[in-house]
Design a protein around this motif. Structure first.
Motif, PDB file in Angstrom:
ATOM      1  N   PHE A  74      -9.164  36.121  12.679  1.00  0.00           N
ATOM      2  CA  PHE A  74      -9.825  37.057  11.399  1.00  0.00           C
ATOM      3  C   PHE A  74      -8.755  37.910  11.061  1.00  0.00           C
ATOM      4  N   ALA A 134     -10.998  31.982  17.470  1.00  0.00           N
ATOM      5  CA  ALA A 134     -11.162  32.241  15.832  1.00  0.00           C
ATOM      6  C   ALA A 134     -10.009  33.304  15.740  1.00  0.00           C
ATOM      7  N   ALA A 174     -15.595  27.648   6.977  1.00  0.00           N
ATOM      8  CA  ALA A 174     -14.999  28.763   6.412  1.00  0.00           C
ATOM      9  C   ALA A 174     -15.031  28.672   4.654  1.00  0.00           C
ATOM     10  N   GLN A 185     -14.141  24.718  11.993  1.00  0.00           N
ATOM     11  CA  GLN A 185     -14.172  25.941  11.279  1.00  0.00           C
ATOM     12  C   GLN A 185     -13.660  25.986   9.926  1.00  0.00           C
ATOM     13  N   LEU A 238     -18.259  35.267  10.811  1.00  0.00           N
ATOM     14  CA  LEU A 238     -17.866  35.304   9.332  1.00  0.00           C
ATOM     15  C   LEU A 238     -18.856  36.214   8.623  1.00  0.00           C
ATOM     16  N   ILE A 240      -9.073  34.438   6.521  1.00  0.00           N
ATOM     17  CA  ILE A 240      -9.501  33.527   7.670  1.00  0.00           C
ATOM     18  C   ILE A 240      -8.644  32.556   8.044  1.00  0.00           C
ATOM     19  N   SER A 267      -7.198  40.521   3.563  1.00  0.00           N
ATOM     20  CA  SER A 267      -8.248  39.610   4.494  1.00  0.00           C
ATOM     21  C   SER A 267      -7.997  38.257   4.173  1.00  0.00           C
ATOM     22  N   ILE A 323      -8.051  31.482   2.843  1.00  0.00           N
ATOM     23  CA  ILE A 323      -8.050  30.698   4.138  1.00  0.00           C
ATOM     24  C   ILE A 323      -6.694  30.275   4.105  1.00  0.00           C
ATOM     25  N   PRO A 375      -8.428  29.389  10.291  1.00  0.00           N
ATOM     26  CA  PRO A 375      -9.217  28.434  10.889  1.00  0.00           C
ATOM     27  C   PRO A 375      -8.319  27.736  12.014  1.00  0.00           C
ATOM     28  N   TYR A 435     -19.453  30.665  14.910  1.00  0.00           N
ATOM     29  CA  TYR A 435     -18.473  31.040  13.955  1.00  0.00           C
ATOM     30  C   TYR A 435     -18.947  31.551  12.609  1.00  0.00           C
TER      31      TYR A 435
END
Length: 225
Positions: free
Chosen positions: A49, A47, A152, A148, A113, A141, A139, A173, A143, A109
């Protein structure tokens, strides 16, 4: 709802080091919700992040049970500009990010998060965390599988409805492009630099918060990347 104040008096074991806790508080501690959609994965997974400076995010996940590797790096942008000197300028389209390898039979996963947005990063801050400012501190995410992405998306919707945060959630995302490992001196930065003023002020409190908020997923042994 504001972040919960967090004061710790815990002794933290970092590899062979034992570092006494300070009275510094971690501002970014939230009751991020338990995911209503749990990830369904098998075998080791990866993953990515982003949540501000990668030192603290790497440290949090390195202390998370089930994580076998946490590597600081840059996501997005181009290979030519994937250096700390250039990314720090804020114009390369990279985000400081962490690539996490984990065993979903130990930590899912969706739990990663929840950890990220409970103790790692304030999801209401746009292009900043703590003292750091710029798009490379956003920030996000990232995937790397369809599972994922679905988890998410569901979790972000759940966060928005949760009432935990007064301000809007600004986490994006992002489509996976390419992850570039950061320079060696950035890896295991908290472990190697426990006396750094930045680390003591901003990142050690996050690891202590992980221990306090997620005792079942916390481990004292520092997992290097």
């Amino acid at each position: 709802m504001p972040a919960k104040p967090f004061l710790a008096a815990i002794t933290l074991g970092l590899g062979a080091l034992t570092i006494p806790a300070t009275t510094v508080s971690a501002e970014e501690v939230f009751d991020a919700p338990v995911a209503s959609r749990q990830a369904n994965e098998r075998g080791l997974q990866t993953a990515i992040f982003a949540g501000g400076c990668f030192w603290g995010i790497e440290a949090v996940f390195s202390h998370t049970r089930g994580v076998t590797s946490a590597v600081s790096g840059y996501h997005g942008g181009t290979a030519a500009n994937a250096t700390y000197a250039r990314v720090s300028g804020g114009f390369t389209r990279h985000a400081e990010a962490v690539r996490v390898t984990y065993d979903p039979s130990v930590v899912r996963y969706d739990q990663l998060l929840q950890i990220l947005f409970s103790v790692g990063a304030d999801p209401t801050l746009l292009n900043r965390q703590g003292p750091d400012r710029g798009a490379h501190y956003r920030s996000a995410i990232v995937p790397v599988t369809s599972e994922q992405r679905a988890v998410a998306q569901a979790y972000l919707r759940q966060m928005e409805r949760s009432g935990v945060w007064d301000d809007p959630i600004v986490v994006r995302i992002e489509d996976y492009q390419r992850f570039y490992e950061a320079e060696e001196y950035h890896q295991d930065y908290l472990l190697r630099n426990p006396d750094s003023g930045y680390i003591r002020r901003w990142d050690m409190p996050k690891v202590r918060a992980l221990q306090a908020e997620f005792p079942g997923l916390y481990r004292s042994r520092f997992r290097t990347g």
